[in-house]
Design a protein around this motif. Structure first.
Motif, short mmCIF file in Angstrom:
data_model
loop_
_atom_site.label_atom_id
_atom_site.label_comp_id
_atom_site.label_asym_id
_atom_site.label_seq_id
_atom_site.Cartn_x
_atom_site.Cartn_y
_atom_site.Cartn_z
N GLU A 112 0.95 -1.33 -0.24
CA GLU A 112 -0.02 -0.01 0.19
C GLU A 112 0.85 1.27 -0.06
O GLU A 112 1.84 1.28 1.01
CB GLU A 112 -0.84 -0.25 1.04
N TYR A 114 1.27 5.50 -0.57
CA TYR A 114 0.79 6.93 -0.73
C TYR A 114 1.53 7.65 -1.34
O TYR A 114 2.77 7.91 -1.33
CB TYR A 114 0.35 7.40 0.65
N ASP A 121 -7.69 8.73 -5.72
CA ASP A 121 -7.88 8.37 -4.26
C ASP A 121 -7.35 6.95 -3.97
O ASP A 121 -6.93 6.53 -3.03
CB ASP A 121 -9.38 8.73 -3.65
N TYR A 122 -7.55 6.14 -5.12
CA TYR A 122 -7.46 4.77 -5.08
C TYR A 122 -7.46 3.93 -6.55
O TYR A 122 -8.25 4.25 -7.38
CB TYR A 122 -8.49 3.99 -4.14
N GLU A 124 -5.42 0.36 -8.23
CA GLU A 124 -4.43 -1.01 -8.00
C GLU A 124 -3.79 -1.04 -9.46
O GLU A 124 -4.21 -1.20 -10.32
CB GLU A 124 -5.31 -2.07 -7.73
N ILE A 133 -1.40 -1.32 -4.11
CA ILE A 133 -2.66 -0.39 -3.92
C ILE A 133 -2.11 1.12 -3.85
O ILE A 133 -1.01 1.45 -3.05
CB ILE A 133 -3.32 -0.47 -2.73
N ARG A 135 -2.62 5.11 -3.60
CA ARG A 135 -3.59 5.99 -2.87
C ARG A 135 -2.85 7.64 -2.77
O ARG A 135 -1.93 7.66 -3.04
CB ARG A 135 -4.00 5.67 -1.41
#
Length: 213
Positions: A112, A114, A121-122, A124, A133, A135
């Motif tokens: 994950e 950022y 916002d999201y 994959e 993921i 973000r």
């Protein structure tokens, strides 16, 4: 000089051995992008470079083993999403970060991240068959605030990712803040950008009113 040799010379001059090379960032004066892709394919076929994943290559470091050297997923993710040249632009979150600082022994099957390198916002993606993921961060990430934002992101999901509880959890978090030289006052300006549950979580782990809470 043949075009394939020209491209290889450019790579040797701009990248270290075993450093991820992103196709998207290769710009060679006088050579069109389509030609660069063709030459990378030739260089891969003759073994002068290796293909790690779609759009990701590297110059293998000489090795005594016949299968040669390799690079890791972590190195590729750092190059693609955590750094923008020499500037920090992202950080890892979720179980990956919790594992790194000793809050869980669980090894994540999903990374994950950022990063400023997304407007969504999201989303994959797959990197070498690993699910990642991506973000958008709550606050734009830079070299000065990334450790703070990473810690606050951990606080947002501390209940879900930590195997430690009580004093053991508090002590581990306090040790991490001291190690990174993050004072509680430095967290305060960023708290309003996070969901309200972060206040409850920080209170429960003894951090809401400062490190000595």
């Amino acid at each position: 000089m043949a075009k394939v040799d020209e491209v290889f010379e450019f790579l040797k001059n701009n990248y270290k051995d075993n450093e991820p090379i992103l196709l998207s960032e290769i710009k060679i004066p006088g050579i069109k992008d389509v030609s660069v892709r063709q030459q990378l394919k030739k260089l891969t076929q003759n073994g002068r470079i290796k293909r790690f994943d779609s759009g990701v290559y590297f110059i293998p470091r000489k090795s005594m083993f016949t299968f040669g050297s390799e690079i890791s997923v972590e190195e590729v993710l750092r190059k693609k999403y955590l750094m923008d040249g020499n500037d920090r632009c992202g950080y890892v979150g979720g179980l990956t970060f919790a594992n790194q600082i000793g809050l869980t022994t669980q090894l994540p099957s999903v990374y994950e991240i950022y990063t400023n390198k997304t407007a969504m916002d999201y989303r994959e993606v797959m990197v070498a068959n690993i699910r990642v993921i991506i973000r958008k961060p709550y606050v734009k990430v830079d070299g000065k605030n990334y450790a703070i934002l990473q810690f606050l992101n951990l606080m947002k999901e501390i209940v879900e990712v930590s195997e430690l509880e009580g004093a053991a959890l508090t002590d581990r978090l306090v040790d991490y803040l001291k190690q990174k030289q993050i004072r509680f006052d430095a967290l305060k300006p960023f708290l309003p950008y996070y969901p309200d549950r972060i206040y409850k979580n920080m209170y429960e782990v003894g951090l809401l009113h400062g490190i000595s809470a």
